[in-house]
Design an enzyme around this catalytic site. Sequence first.
Site, PDB file in Angstrom:
ATOM      1  N   THR A  67       8.557  -7.783  -9.156  1.00 34.14           N
ATOM      2  CA  THR A  67       8.092  -8.001  -7.790  1.00 34.14           C
ATOM      3  C   THR A  67       8.198  -6.715  -6.986  1.00 34.14           C
ATOM      4  OG1 THR A  67      10.326  -8.640  -7.087  1.00 34.14           O
ATOM      5  CG2 THR A  67       8.840 -10.406  -7.788  1.00 34.14           C
ATOM      6  N   ASP A 143       5.680  -0.440  12.384  1.00 33.69           N
ATOM      7  CA  ASP A 143       6.717  -0.282  11.363  1.00 33.69           C
ATOM      8  C   ASP A 143       7.741   0.686  11.917  1.00 33.69           C
ATOM      9  OD1 ASP A 143       8.342   0.410   9.155  1.00 33.69           O
ATOM     10  OD2 ASP A 143       6.740  -0.162   7.767  1.00 33.69           O
ATOM     11  N   THR A 170       5.796  -7.288   6.181  1.00 32.81           N
ATOM     12  CA  THR A 170       7.154  -6.769   6.261  1.00 32.81           C
ATOM     13  C   THR A 170       8.087  -7.553   5.345  1.00 32.81           C
ATOM     14  OG1 THR A 170       9.031  -6.409   7.768  1.00 32.81           O
ATOM     15  CG2 THR A 170       7.612  -8.277   8.227  1.00 32.81           C
ATOM     16  N   ARG A 203       6.522 -12.619   3.910  1.00 30.51           N
ATOM     17  CA  ARG A 203       7.604 -13.578   3.726  1.00 30.51           C
ATOM     18  C   ARG A 203       7.485 -14.676   4.766  1.00 30.51           C
ATOM     19  NH1 ARG A 203       7.681 -11.912  -0.618  1.00 30.51           N
ATOM     20  NH2 ARG A 203       9.375 -10.916  -1.782  1.00 30.51           N
ATOM     21  N   GLU A 232       9.453 -22.794   1.609  1.00 33.03           N
ATOM     22  CA  GLU A 232       8.885 -23.010   0.270  1.00 33.03           C
ATOM     23  C   GLU A 232       9.987 -23.051  -0.790  1.00 33.03           C
ATOM     24  OE1 GLU A 232       7.400 -18.854  -1.528  1.00 33.03           O
ATOM     25  OE2 GLU A 232       6.340 -19.344   0.328  1.00 33.03           O
ATOM     26  N   HIS A 249       1.759 -19.048  -2.155  1.00 38.18           N
ATOM     27  CA  HIS A 249       2.445 -17.779  -2.464  1.00 38.18           C
ATOM     28  C   HIS A 249       1.830 -17.122  -3.706  1.00 38.18           C
ATOM     29  CE1 HIS A 249       6.572 -15.568  -2.073  1.00 38.18           C
ATOM     30  NE2 HIS A 249       5.594 -14.737  -2.390  1.00 38.18           N
TER      31      HIS A 249
END
Length: 365
Positions: A67, A143, A170, A203, A232, A249
């Site tokens: 990931t 950011d 983010t 996220r 989730e 997702h």
Amino acid sequence: MLNIIADQNMPLVETLFAPFGNISLLPGRSISAADVREADVLLVRSITNVDRQLLEGSAVRFVGSATIGTDHIDKAYLAEAGIEFAHAPGCNAEAVVQYDLAVMSHLVPEWRQKTVGIVGCGNVGSRLYRRLVDLGVSCAVYDPFLSVDEIADLGDLAAVTACDIICLHTPLTTDGDFPSYHLFNKNTLMSLNPDVLLINAGRGAVIDNQALLEAFRQGFAGKVALDVWESEPEVDRALMAFVALATPHIAGYSLDGKINGTAMIYRAFHHWVGLGEPQNTHYNKEALSPIDVHSLNQAILHSYNIALDDKRMRVAINDSRMPVSQSFDQLRKDYPVRNEFTHYAVKPDSAHATDCKKLGFSILD
């Protein structure tokens, strides 16, 4: 021989790791301390929380996460326990950019004339930003860990929330000077343009899902696309009914992205066992697929018809015969093959060849 435990949704694990030991493939969300007690190597994706509770007392000495993000990994504990850790930054970034562009093409066909705000300009956000700028799209980026020397369009959060389209990329953080948890809370949501398109493929908890549901119930008219959900694999059916596009997702679930993730941790593993760089690191050998392009939107949606994922999600989650969490994970497990832009080849004399190339499409010789 090593004992290797791996998420069953990781491609090529048996092909790459079989020479090194015995492999057990398990559902990522259900991997337990009992499963890993005698394991030497643990290979996961984002749905497995890897921490002291899972690993203490086990034989695990190498953890690989296929990931980009690492918020599911207790890296401090791994370091304390002397466990080697590797992940795959950037492995599926192109797939998530494809997801963003498919959402825009489907919901706001005139997206190139809109302003696009990006929250988080790391592996995914920076790629999305470069693609949009190359196409002449006006962007604003928030950011707080970057400088204007790195991103010319860097600004504050207010500059992003004033945009027509907002993309969230983010990581999820709950502490420090700039926590992202519930960054989009009730006040932020109510400050958005009434016809905004809000996309979350980062996220789930970056958006306060309950606040979003209440905003919808109070008349919020913006379009929202959610690939990630705060609770989730549980999904709030009431919230799903309001969002314009709902997916489980899978923004980064391209074939290339998943293969890249496995290959990247395999390279780290190969070094860890003292064998250096593996000779073969290119594993997706599928032939290019030529396409006729009539518009940039059509090319994007030909590569990824996001409406089909939305339809599958709604049918599965609204099926009362199966628990929501089980349906969510089954959708991820059974996700159909999806190729990235590079798999599709455009004729060089096409009026849209230049723009397609900027997004990563191949050009026929």
